[in-house]
Write an enzyme that holds these catalytic residues in place. Structure first.
Site, PDB file in Angstrom:
ATOM      1  N   TYR A 148      14.270   7.757 122.427  1.00 50.86           N
ATOM      2  CA  TYR A 148      14.472   8.942 121.588  1.00 50.86           C
ATOM      3  C   TYR A 148      14.064   8.671 120.149  1.00 50.86           C
ATOM      4  O   TYR A 148      13.942   7.526 119.732  1.00 50.86           O
ATOM      5  CB  TYR A 148      15.940   9.413 121.639  1.00 50.86           C
ATOM      6  CG  TYR A 148      16.916   8.458 120.999  1.00 50.86           C
ATOM      7  CD1 TYR A 148      17.184   8.512 119.625  1.00 50.86           C
ATOM      8  CD2 TYR A 148      17.580   7.493 121.753  1.00 50.86           C
ATOM      9  CE1 TYR A 148      18.060   7.636 119.032  1.00 50.86           C
ATOM     10  CE2 TYR A 148      18.468   6.607 121.169  1.00 50.86           C
ATOM     11  CZ  TYR A 148      18.701   6.684 119.803  1.00 50.86           C
ATOM     12  OH  TYR A 148      19.562   5.803 119.214  1.00 50.86           O
ATOM     13  N   CYS A 178      15.968   5.851 113.981  1.00 53.81           N
ATOM     14  CA  CYS A 178      16.753   6.765 113.151  1.00 53.81           C
ATOM     15  C   CYS A 178      16.283   6.769 111.706  1.00 53.81           C
ATOM     16  O   CYS A 178      16.956   7.286 110.844  1.00 53.81           O
ATOM     17  CB  CYS A 178      18.240   6.436 113.236  1.00 53.81           C
ATOM     18  SG  CYS A 178      18.657   4.786 112.636  1.00 53.81           S
ATOM     19  N   GLU A 223      16.412  -3.256 111.622  1.00 53.25           N
ATOM     20  CA  GLU A 223      15.916  -2.797 110.323  1.00 53.25           C
ATOM     21  C   GLU A 223      15.504  -3.959 109.441  1.00 53.25           C
ATOM     22  O   GLU A 223      15.153  -3.764 108.290  1.00 53.25           O
ATOM     23  CB  GLU A 223      16.954  -1.919 109.617  1.00 53.25           C
ATOM     24  CG  GLU A 223      18.316  -2.567 109.497  1.00 53.25           C
ATOM     25  CD  GLU A 223      19.392  -1.633 108.934  1.00 53.25           C
ATOM     26  OE1 GLU A 223      19.067  -0.716 108.180  1.00 53.25           O
ATOM     27  OE2 GLU A 223      20.576  -1.847 109.263  1.00 53.25           O
ATOM     28  N   HIS A 251       0.613  11.418  90.621  1.00 53.52           N
ATOM     29  CA  HIS A 251       2.018  11.001  90.610  1.00 53.52           C
ATOM     30  C   HIS A 251       2.935  12.146  91.035  1.00 53.52           C
ATOM     31  O   HIS A 251       3.796  12.002  91.892  1.00 53.52           O
ATOM     32  CB  HIS A 251       2.373  10.511  89.196  1.00 53.52           C
ATOM     33  CG  HIS A 251       3.787  10.056  89.059  1.00 53.52           C
ATOM     34  ND1 HIS A 251       4.802  10.895  88.663  1.00 53.52           N
ATOM     35  CD2 HIS A 251       4.347   8.860  89.295  1.00 53.52           C
ATOM     36  CE1 HIS A 251       5.928  10.213  88.638  1.00 53.52           C
ATOM     37  NE2 HIS A 251       5.685   8.970  89.022  1.00 53.52           N
ATOM     38  N   GLY A 258      15.727   1.186 112.315  1.00 48.10           N
ATOM     39  CA  GLY A 258      15.931   1.774 110.994  1.00 48.10           C
ATOM     40  C   GLY A 258      14.638   1.589 110.234  1.00 48.10           C
ATOM     41  O   GLY A 258      14.472   0.639 109.482  1.00 48.10           O
ATOM     42  N   THR A 259      13.705   2.495 110.449  1.00 46.25           N
ATOM     43  CA  THR A 259      12.355   2.243 109.943  1.00 46.25           C
ATOM     44  C   THR A 259      12.253   2.390 108.427  1.00 46.25           C
ATOM     45  O   THR A 259      11.294   1.903 107.846  1.00 46.25           O
ATOM     46  CB  THR A 259      11.316   3.143 110.636  1.00 46.25           C
ATOM     47  OG1 THR A 259      11.771   4.493 110.552  1.00 46.25           O
ATOM     48  CG2 THR A 259      11.148   2.751 112.080  1.00 46.25           C
ATOM     49  N   ASN A 260      13.222   3.052 107.784  1.00 43.80           N
ATOM     50  CA  ASN A 260      13.172   3.077 106.312  1.00 43.80           C
ATOM     51  C   ASN A 260      13.350   1.665 105.773  1.00 43.80           C
ATOM     52  O   ASN A 260      12.521   1.159 105.014  1.00 43.80           O
ATOM     53  CB  ASN A 260      14.278   3.962 105.728  1.00 43.80           C
ATOM     54  CG  ASN A 260      14.140   5.412 106.121  1.00 43.80           C
ATOM     55  OD1 ASN A 260      13.114   5.806 106.658  1.00 43.80           O
ATOM     56  ND2 ASN A 260      15.164   6.194 105.886  1.00 43.80           N
ATOM     57  N   ASP A 261      14.459   1.026 106.147  1.00 48.18           N
ATOM     58  CA  ASP A 261      14.697  -0.327 105.650  1.00 48.18           C
ATOM     59  C   ASP A 261      13.662  -1.305 106.193  1.00 48.18           C
ATOM     60  O   ASP A 261      13.242  -2.222 105.498  1.00 48.18           O
ATOM     61  CB  ASP A 261      16.108  -0.806 106.031  1.00 48.18           C
ATOM     62  CG  ASP A 261      17.112  -0.426 104.953  1.00 48.18           C
ATOM     63  OD1 ASP A 261      16.799   0.488 104.167  1.00 48.18           O
ATOM     64  OD2 ASP A 261      18.191  -1.034 104.890  1.00 48.18           O
ATOM     65  N   GLY A 317     -18.973  16.714 102.028  1.00 44.74           N
ATOM     66  CA  GLY A 317     -19.504  16.431 100.696  1.00 44.74           C
ATOM     67  C   GLY A 317     -19.528  14.969 100.325  1.00 44.74           C
ATOM     68  O   GLY A 317     -19.904  14.610  99.213  1.00 44.74           O
ATOM     69  N   MET A 321     -21.144  12.403 101.872  1.00 42.62           N
ATOM     70  CA  MET A 321     -22.390  11.657 102.069  1.00 42.62           C
ATOM     71  C   MET A 321     -23.589  12.549 101.784  1.00 42.62           C
ATOM     72  O   MET A 321     -23.438  13.704 101.405  1.00 42.62           O
ATOM     73  CB  MET A 321     -22.410  11.076 103.477  1.00 42.62           C
ATOM     74  CG  MET A 321     -21.384   9.941 103.605  1.00 42.62           C
ATOM     75  SD  MET A 321     -21.444   9.173 105.210  1.00 42.62           S
ATOM     76  CE  MET A 321     -21.145  10.579 106.271  1.00 42.62           C
ATOM     77  N   ARG A 327     -18.649  24.120 114.735  1.00 42.89           N
ATOM     78  CA  ARG A 327     -17.566  23.165 115.029  1.00 42.89           C
ATOM     79  C   ARG A 327     -16.295  23.952 115.253  1.00 42.89           C
ATOM     80  O   ARG A 327     -16.217  25.144 114.884  1.00 42.89           O
ATOM     81  CB  ARG A 327     -17.388  22.174 113.880  1.00 42.89           C
ATOM     82  CG  ARG A 327     -16.998  22.852 112.603  1.00 42.89           C
ATOM     83  CD  ARG A 327     -16.942  21.903 111.425  1.00 42.89           C
ATOM     84  NE  ARG A 327     -16.811  22.726 110.233  1.00 42.89           N
ATOM     85  CZ  ARG A 327     -17.018  22.287 109.000  1.00 42.89           C
ATOM     86  NH1 ARG A 327     -17.386  21.047 108.786  1.00 42.89           N
ATOM     87  NH2 ARG A 327     -16.857  23.088 107.974  1.00 42.89           N
ATOM     88  N   LYS A 352     -21.873  16.620 113.737  1.00 44.32           N
ATOM     89  CA  LYS A 352     -22.918  17.614 113.538  1.00 44.32           C
ATOM     90  C   LYS A 352     -24.006  17.478 114.599  1.00 44.32           C
ATOM     91  O   LYS A 352     -24.419  18.455 115.226  1.00 44.32           O
ATOM     92  CB  LYS A 352     -23.516  17.453 112.134  1.00 44.32           C
ATOM     93  CG  LYS A 352     -24.419  18.585 111.736  1.00 44.32           C
ATOM     94  CD  LYS A 352     -25.028  18.328 110.355  1.00 44.32           C
ATOM     95  CE  LYS A 352     -23.991  18.535 109.257  1.00 44.32           C
ATOM     96  NZ  LYS A 352     -24.409  17.948 107.974  1.00 44.32           N
ATOM     97  N   SER A 409      18.487   0.720 117.588  1.00 40.92           N
ATOM     98  CA  SER A 409      17.976   1.877 116.864  1.00 40.92           C
ATOM     99  C   SER A 409      17.164   1.349 115.696  1.00 40.92           C
ATOM    100  O   SER A 409      17.684   0.629 114.842  1.00 40.92           O
ATOM    101  CB  SER A 409      19.123   2.756 116.384  1.00 40.92           C
ATOM    102  OG  SER A 409      18.600   3.844 115.661  1.00 40.92           O
ATOM    103  N   ARG A 464      27.112   4.593 112.838  1.00 44.56           N
ATOM    104  CA  ARG A 464      26.800   3.334 112.184  1.00 44.56           C
ATOM    105  C   ARG A 464      27.983   2.889 111.327  1.00 44.56           C
ATOM    106  O   ARG A 464      28.448   3.648 110.478  1.00 44.56           O
ATOM    107  CB  ARG A 464      25.567   3.494 111.294  1.00 44.56           C
ATOM    108  CG  ARG A 464      25.194   2.197 110.600  1.00 44.56           C
ATOM    109  CD  ARG A 464      23.940   2.338 109.773  1.00 44.56           C
ATOM    110  NE  ARG A 464      24.190   3.134 108.581  1.00 44.56           N
ATOM    111  CZ  ARG A 464      23.234   3.447 107.699  1.00 44.56           C
ATOM    112  NH1 ARG A 464      21.992   3.066 107.900  1.00 44.56           N
ATOM    113  NH2 ARG A 464      23.514   4.170 106.641  1.00 44.56           N
ATOM    114  N   ARG A 485     -29.990  14.891 107.167  1.00 48.40           N
ATOM    115  CA  ARG A 485     -28.575  15.113 106.866  1.00 48.40           C
ATOM    116  C   ARG A 485     -27.709  14.055 107.529  1.00 48.40           C
ATOM    117  O   ARG A 485     -27.943  13.672 108.663  1.00 48.40           O
ATOM    118  CB  ARG A 485     -28.106  16.467 107.437  1.00 48.40           C
ATOM    119  CG  ARG A 485     -28.664  17.685 106.780  1.00 48.40           C
ATOM    120  CD  ARG A 485     -28.175  18.927 107.560  1.00 48.40           C
ATOM    121  NE  ARG A 485     -28.913  20.116 107.150  1.00 48.40           N
ATOM    122  CZ  ARG A 485     -28.446  20.999 106.268  1.00 48.40           C
ATOM    123  NH1 ARG A 485     -27.273  20.812 105.720  1.00 48.40           N
ATOM    124  NH2 ARG A 485     -29.170  22.043 105.946  1.00 48.40           N
TER     125      ARG A 485
END
Lengths: 889, 889
Positions: free
Chosen positions: A861, A841, A754, A451, A775-778, A100, A102, A335, A22, A773, A628, A91
């Protein structure tokens, strides 16, 4: 000593770190010569000092005095001066917008004397006393910590006593009386008098704004929005202007373009004789901004001129707050404005067409989340609709189905092939099966971290939550809203992108953007949006350094991925090929009691695998396909332990021999924690011939493609490797098979990263891997030690509420933990093998923020589901222009 | 150019890296003026060059020629010289002993001509031809890769034709004939003639030794023993001396002290007219070394003199190989000798008493594994025993029980309260429940890395494996060995420390060392062993930088830990206090459907918890007690899903309401991967009041101790933290409770580091933690991504076989993976909070090698089970003197 206070004439828009958003923009407008009420900004640095030390820094008071004196000189009156007081607002204003969160105190400078001066000067006694009671009310609540309800109640009592519900019916005398009451409240609650010394008011308000940085709600908001906790807020002290001095005054908001379509023009709202909050609060109806042309034409023309100035200066859509005080225009804020996804693409291309920005900047102005929104199926805009409620747009998409009010009903209906919308007051972990079965989820309670919202987003399922107008009666299996009653079985349509809830079936159509990606719609035949998307995608692809591949297990998915612009398959899961009619063969493999039986089972599976691989290699001819080897534990192919146990127990002596044998195998293979069990490379090393069969099928499929004149590029990926030794064993076996198939067949051999240990020992593992590669989930599951299936429903919503996560680490890569492992593996893997090919992946490969991270760490990649490929392409381009591109402003 | 060849006169014992152990010690003895046959050593550096480049380094041939010429000068004869040949042995010798893993060729230099010269010079034609056929046999097998069986078969055929089974019945002519046959085998199998040029023989043998570094069995051995793979082996070329030239010749082994008791004296074996291998092979009976005094007294006295020289030089027990050639003594090898655990302690103290070493060196000479062995219960040495077999000492201890031949029988017997020994040919994952139920495990097949051995060690269960004399008939439920038949139900006693199997019950007694630690036996009342242990423990405690705490959940365990020398409790698991009669209360907590019910359940648990904590704080008065808040998922307190499902299904309409409600709760709480589920701090944040109840119980227990005049030092540990946010929430709640209890009660608040993310973000987490305790069990599970329960049985034995692990990462901390995380957390945690207290409470806290690692990274303490406390104390002292202590030699 650093400079803690900047006059609006001293700052500029690039000083957001120091002056907040601001303050920086007020300075920028001041420097542009726009009519900004004079004032000054106390820096975030002063705030940080105050928060760390518990006291304002030495010298701040003197600096404020200096600037206040200058301001008083400019304004020709003194703060709180009895006959003609200078009033100021205090302000907050942080680097990142925290709407809202602060505190603000207006009308600083009023006391029992200056209120009379204000009345005299304004000629409006009621206005003066109203302003004074507002000061005590805001100050009491914000600075002195008095419960705001007490003031509200007094006001209500007064109105009640006067037999009215409207503030406008209160007179100057009423407000004067209220000032007395409010002072009493302050005295009673704080044991001190309301401070009437103007400078003391100001100093206390400044500290209160500093303190508000660490209010609970501000902390929570920052956690959720992932705003750093140590920035602090600036404080803007601005001379007051009043839009509520009569019908020649007013206040409004404006946009330099239509935030929905991106069209240039006059967009905004104006409210006569009102203050800023009144516009937002919706107390009275605003008029369209264009009407200001009739109300005060010179002011209107001046405003249009300013809007043009701002847009040409900020080179983007700006939103503006302004006030007209007795015919004079004052700019209170500007802004870069928010906009819809479609508008973002259109505006970016329009600005590029106008020559205001270049295409690098244009792709910086849009993002993958917006593109993803444009790709969801949508309700037909032209179709008639009966909207019955509006909730929060918790998880996008357009879902249509019969309303059901319990998880059981959802499951039953889905089993009958019916589409349903699960309607609940709020969901709990018990509703999980119903949520899976439903097309969409609708709740009457809970926000974006409830949830329902969290789990639905995790599932990619449409969700509208917190539609508070709905009275949901689960026992009676119906909902009511106004006169409308929806019984179980009645059809609802919910729009997860807008939060709208419609009665009956609203037709759904594919997004034109998807039709463009599918190649069904040529760019030239599309509307302005499709053309904009096309132009920006072409530029993003040209700029990107990250390639984008897709996760696909079938020829059909591979073909779609290719149409969507994937330049390879980054993850082809072979276990999906063991389902359906082939499950029987996997059972044979598991139940084998001799080498011969095991080999026979593998031999029977081989031709299916070869056929699968051949189809995919054909679809991706000339492009890499990372296959895989089998990953899940074998018991996943067997019936569930509990179900089968109950079946066999109930059958008693009549249980079939097959079931008994199966149960024995299920028991033998049962694992407490299958995710951490006998799977991936472990299976390959323990079950002779399993990996070899798969590698042979890949090699033979590739050989067949070669004989057909194709260009197959298989890459063999070993899953769940934790140590170089495991990889070496699997690799030796694979190389032996490849040699035995012979001919021209070539395949890279690499591994998933992974497990934390794989990342931590990547320098060793790279000795045996031609590619990694991630395996970012695991990797997320093991790094955090939680299983996605188990925990998303049980505690993620609580964690989001508590601010443990800003966003689920399964949606956006956790940079500090998982990201650090990725970084270690990239650096140490490349140190061992400079030409190591690196990709990801996990599902993060299609998440915008994560794509930027992967670009940053230097992967080759990302790979994601086919539908996310365009999102990843756009973000790959954006990441490249943001870190590598020339400065385009 | 580096020097690749060292004459024995040029090296010394400190050059093991370069010359290998054997070469370095041959040089050392040569320099001491001992009678070593002249020779030289080719360095490991030459080997490494050969292995990397596939060719010997430039200049090596010339250097060898130079040294060979010098050797020929010394010996006065030339290699393979026709009339009086110099013969040499070519032996491997790496830095670390790899017994039998690599190759040796003796008698290099013999050919059709020199064999006649050897016959003439030795006056023993048979000896000469026997030596020649041995050369062809060893050379054929080792250097030329001919199947050794072919030579053996020819030899057997010849003996068969002559109607004998004894080599001694073969004549010179027979051996001459065999030389012809062996040459034929070489010709046929390799397509080339046996090389008769002596130098060619030598050069080929050197390369063969180099190559043997990478033989499969050598690679496997190194993996298992964790010997680095890139060291290479040296090659020792030594002039041959012969112990088989008649009765005035012979060969023997000797120890400078009794390796069993440590007593100085004459220990060893001697065999007349024999070569080295014959002693080991046990072809004929050896005589005690003292008999050499009668056979050749001057040689005997010379040998005793040499033994004294060596012990005073090496300052330790040495083992020695020697040969007597026609009355002249030759030293062939020496090294610091292996010894029993008891001897190690005694010898270390004796050497210290003799002033040969100081106490720092003395504790360096013993280790925790040895101490642990001394602490196992043992079979009464004096009791009569009938030993029926001997297998491998796979997992120590003394176990007595009825023989059972199936896992089911073991489980049934255990359920009846009977102690059993599970006897199998070999075990598989299916035997797991039986192994758990049994006192000990006995198998007739498999080595120290077999399934039985690995799993038993993991469980700390006594195991003897590979007792090959046992004929185990599982179907008939009996085993036979010789005349003995053991039926199911007959009692066996097995000694996992020696591998002995006894028929019937052998009485078991507590180790005197344990009685000493328990305080039942004063050091002065103990034997030499107890006194030695006492002296070394006192010194270790004084030297140690790491404190040792214990993991204990009850006052009784805490008291024992204190007796064993623990200086605190590092892990008090509170969930163990929720079992037994209190399980009902936990069920109430889980089944609670309202806040009131939940609070009532917590209130009912609180007094039990307070009582528990009070007892432990009392037992550990004045010492820190780290109490971990509840960690496991709540469903662990409920019945098993499958069992309960079957029960309810079978009961049908008669199922009890309680069971139905329980089943509903079990379903609701069921997790696919409970280890990765709702547990630890997650429970604390999700279930209101749970952690608060525990913290209140701790605080009130401490307050009570204070009022009793005690000195309670509780430390509150939050489990499973993955992020600073989680810790902050839990910490705030705990601090609030502590404040509310008030008074003088103080407690540190800290966290487990047991998730990779906790280690990776330790710098942040340390902001909220006064201490870290590394939970290396869980950290190993998540870092490697395997669950101990699931995988030890299913693939660890295979992994040990394949060399993926040298040792289970649950036994000894995996330095590269898990250790790296520990290191990161230590460094970054301390950077944030320099006084951060750091400990470990996983089982690795009692593992010797791991203790050294924890010392190295600078932890403050380790914590382990009470019984392992002395082991950890000893290793903590050893680690300190090894890294910090002054050089004590």
């Amino acid at each position: 000593m650093p400079k803690f206070v900047y006059d609006f004439t001293e700052g500029n828009k690039d000083l957001k770190d120091l002056l907040g958003g601001k303050g920086a923009n007020l300075s920028e407008m001041t420097n542009l010569g726009l009519p900004v009420p004079p004032g000054f900004t106390i820096t975030t640095e002063a705030c940080r000092h105050y928060l760390a030390e518990g006291a304002v820094p030495a010298g701040l008071a003197e600096e404020i005095t200096e600037h206040l004196t200058a301001l008083e000189g400019t304004m020709g009156k003194k703060l709180g001066q009895a006959d003609d007081p200078l009033l100021v607002s205090v302000r907050s204003g942080a680097k990142f917008s925290m709407p809202g969160m602060m505190d603000t105190v207006l009308n600083i400078g009023l006391n029992d004397e200056s209120v009379l001066g204000l009345a005299a000067q304004s000629g409006n006694e009621r206005f003066a006393w109203d302003s004074y009671r507002r000061l005590i009310q805001m100050f009491g609540k914000t600075v002195l910590g008095v419960d705001g309800e007490l003031f509200e109640e007094s006001l209500e009592e007064l109105k009640h006593a006067k037999g009215t519900t409207d503030d406008l019916d209160l007179t100057a005398a009423d407000f004067q009386k209220l000032v007395g009451t409010f002072k009493g409240i302050v005295r009673e609650r704080t044991g001190r008098e309301f401070p009437t010394e103007p400078r003391e008011q100001m100093d206390l308000a400044v500290k209160a704004v500093f303190d508000s940085w660490n209010s609970d709600r501000a902390i929570l908001y920052r956690r959720q929005e992932r705003i750093p906790t140590d920035l602090g807020t600036a404080v803007n002290i601005c001379s007051m202007v009043f839009g509520n001095l009569g019908m020649d005054s007013g206040t409004g908001v404006a946009f330099t373009r239509d935030p929905a379509s991106g069209q240039q023009g006059v967009y905004g709202d104006y409210l006569q004789n009102a203050q800023g909050e009144d516009v937002v609060a919706g107390i009275r109806n605003t008029v369209p901004l264009a009407d200001l042309g009739q109300i005060n034409e010179p002011v209107y023309r001046q405003l249009l001129q300013i809007m043009e100035t701002l847009e040409n200066h900020y080179l983007d859509l700006c939103d503006i707050e302004f006030t007209v005080e007795r015919g004079k225009l004052w700019m209170l804020q500007t802004r870069v404005g928010k906009r819809t996804a479609a508008a973002a693409f259109r505006i970016a291309c329009q600005l590029a067409d106008q020559g205001l920005i270049d295409l690098n900047e244009a792709i910086h102005r849009v993002n993958g989340d917006q593109l993803a929104q444009l790709m969801f199926p949508r309700f037909d805009a032209a179709a008639p609709k009966e909207q019955i409620a509006k909730g929060m747009n918790a998880s996008p998409g357009a879902a249509v189905g019969k309303a059901v009010f319990s998880s059981e009903a959802a499951v039953e209906a889905a089993a009958r092939g019916e589409k349903v919308i699960l309607v609940r007051r709020e969901t709990t972990p018990d509703d999980l099966t119903g949520m899976i079965a439903a097309q969409g989820i609708l709740t009457s309670r809970g926000g974006k971290t409830s949830h329902a919202a969290v789990v639905a987003r995790g599932m990619g399922k449409t969700c509208v939550c917190g539609a508070e107008d709905l009275d949901v009666d689960v026992k009676a299996r119906r909902l009511k809203t106004g006169d409308v009653v929806v019984q179980e079985g009645d059809v609802l349509s919910i729009d997860g992108s807008t939060g709208a809830v419609y009665l009956g079936e609203v037709p759904v159509s594919a997004s034109p953007v998807v039709r463009y990606f599918e190649g069904e719609l040529a760019p030239a035949d599309g509307d302005e949006l499709v053309q904009s998307v096309h132009r920006l995608m072409v530029h993003a692809d040209a700029a990107a350094r990250l390639a984008v591949r897709a996760n696909a297990d079938t020829p059909e998915d591979s073909e779609r991925a290719r149409r969507f612009g994937a330049t390879g398959i980054g993850l082809c899961r072979t276990e999906h090929m063991f389902l359906g009619e082939r499950r029987q063969l996997v059972e044979d493999l598991i139940l084998a009691t001799s080498d011969a039986e095991r080999e026979a089972a593998l031999d029977a599976l081989a031709p299916f695998q070869k056929e699968d691989f051949h189809g995919i290699l054909k679809a991706m001819d000339g492009l890499p396909v990372t296959i895989r080897l089998i990953d899940p534990p074998l018991h996943e192919f067997l019936p569930d332990l509990t179900e089968l146990s109950v079946k066999v127990a109930l059958a008693g002596a009549d249980a079939s021999d097959k079931d008994r044998r199966l149960l024995e195998a299920v028991h033998r293979l049962h694992e407490q924690n299958p995710m951490l069990g006998l799977r991936g490379v472990r299976l390959g090393l323990v079950i002779p011939g399993l990996f070899a069969m798969q590698v042979r099928a890949i090699a033979e499929a590739a050989a067949q493609r070669l004989s057909e004149g194709g260009d197959p590029r298989p890459e063999i990926m070993i899953p769940l490797v934790g140590s170089i030794q495991e990889l070496e064993h699997a690799r030796e076996e694979a190389e032996q098979v490849l040699r035995s198939v012979g001919g021209e067949v070539k395949a890279l051999i690499g591994t998933m990263i992974e497990l934390p240990r794989a990342a931590l020992t990547a320098g060793q593992i790279a000795e045996g891997a031609e590619f990694f590669s991630f395996g970012t989930n695991d990797l997320t599951q093991t790094t955090w030690g939680f299983s996605r299936d188990d925990v998303e429903a049980s505690f993620f919503s609580r964690y989001l509420e508590l601010g443990v996560f800003g966003v689920s680490p399964f949606e956006t890569l956790d940079r500090d933990g998982v990201g650090r492992l990725v970084r270690i593996a990239v650096e140490e893997g490349r140190r061992t093998r400079p030409d190591l090919k690196l990709g990801v992946c996990g599902e993060h490969g299609g998440d915008p923020e994560s794509v930027h991270f992967f670009h940053e760490v230097g992967l080759d990649y990302v790979s994601c589901s086919p539908f996310r490929v365009p999102v990843a392409r756009l973000e790959a381009g954006r990441a490249a222009v943001e870190t590598d591109g020339s400065d385009s402003r």
